[in-house]
Design an enzyme around this catalytic site. Structure first.
Site, PDB file in Angstrom:
ATOM      1  N   PRO A  91       0.816  -1.225   0.000  1.00  0.00           N
ATOM      2  CA  PRO A  91       0.000   0.000   0.000  1.00  0.00           C
ATOM      3  C   PRO A  91       0.843   1.266   0.000  1.00  0.00           C
ATOM      4  O   PRO A  91       1.937   1.300   0.578  1.00  0.00           O
ATOM      5  CB  PRO A  91      -0.817  -0.100   1.296  1.00  0.00           C
ATOM      6  CG  PRO A  91      -0.289  -1.228   2.072  1.00  0.00           C
ATOM      7  CD  PRO A  91       0.694  -1.979   1.259  1.00  0.00           C
ATOM      8  N   ILE A  92       0.299   2.273  -0.639  1.00  0.00           N
ATOM      9  CA  ILE A  92       0.876   3.616  -0.594  1.00  0.00           C
ATOM     10  C   ILE A  92      -0.126   4.475   0.165  1.00  0.00           C
ATOM     11  O   ILE A  92      -1.289   4.567  -0.223  1.00  0.00           O
ATOM     12  CB  ILE A  92       1.109   4.187  -2.007  1.00  0.00           C
ATOM     13  CG1 ILE A  92       2.067   3.290  -2.788  1.00  0.00           C
ATOM     14  CG2 ILE A  92       1.646   5.609  -1.930  1.00  0.00           C
ATOM     15  CD1 ILE A  92       2.194   3.661  -4.263  1.00  0.00           C
TER      16      ILE A  92
END
Lengths: 66, 66, 66, 66, 66, 66
Positions: free
Chosen positions: F2-3
């Site tokens: 995830p960012i």
């Protein structure tokens, strides 16, 4: 048409950005099938204390704190 | 509800941003059917050397380099 | 020049987006001093289960779960 | 390090995205001086009724409405 | 105040998003010093064929193509 | 994978960002089921004159103008 947004750690030169913008615009035109005129490229410099990977700020890595 | 993000070349004044934020919030409320209180507007100033159109940095266009 | 990105809960009609795009483009041109042709507007529909305010998903609020 | 986000009108194939991702990663590595492994590329397909240029939705242009 | 945007590969459940939204809102309130009510969290699911790391689409990795 | 991108009003300290990055990375790993090493967190400080809620710039609210 495409808008290409590049987030990167601050420190690249305008020369690097100029060359990257030119080359990525050609790529987008060649591969994605759009006119070069329609390609926008936006660079977003991020400071080392504003970017963490694996839970550690890049500024701390540079300082040997992690 | 809506979040309206405006990327623009640096150089607009706070007065322009203030008026745009007020007007676009009214627009969003009128057309999209949300309360004005729920509208967020965020401006993101982009330097001319960080924005390329057609493969050329805007800073180079301003300088007559392209 | 400006790129205007609108994140909103899914459910607005194409008619609403058409009118908002037209109006916000005029606004940007009038207030920010750019040509209408240079304004891009991008809508990003977000599902209710992908948006939380105050820690609660909008889908849960709609279902009376919070 | 760099995160490259590509917003484009829906309709490009996975083959085009695969080739673009590979090429732009090489480019970033060569020009911006980062490892290929550190480059992330994210494509964001935008429907024609969610993108307006010059105040007109792309879906209306395609339909000859503008 | 803060807007927290989470880009992740599609496949997480609504339950996971619900719990993450609740927990990250508490975290933001505790650490960043804002009210929980002011925190927005938006999830953006990305398909595996729209995300490349190291130049390879995640969908190709899953399929053993790289 | 995830960012996590955090837009917030400028003014938080590096200590706050360090702690938030560490904690949110643990949270993402625990709840979303990814390795901590794969989590990226990016902070984006927004000036008060670049953020409006309810149609009013935060800088005007701070100055008592609204």
């Amino acid at each position: 048409m495409p808008i290409i947004r590049v987030e990167l750690l601050a420190g690249r030169s305008v020369e690097q950005k100029r060359e990257f913008a030119r080359s990525v615009t050609e790529l987008a035109s060649d591969i994605l099938g759009c006119s070069q005129a329609s390609v926008a490229v936006i660079f977003d410099d991020v400071a080392r204390h504003d970017w963490a990977n694996g839970g550690h700020l890049e500024s701390d890595k540079a300082a040997g704190k992690t």
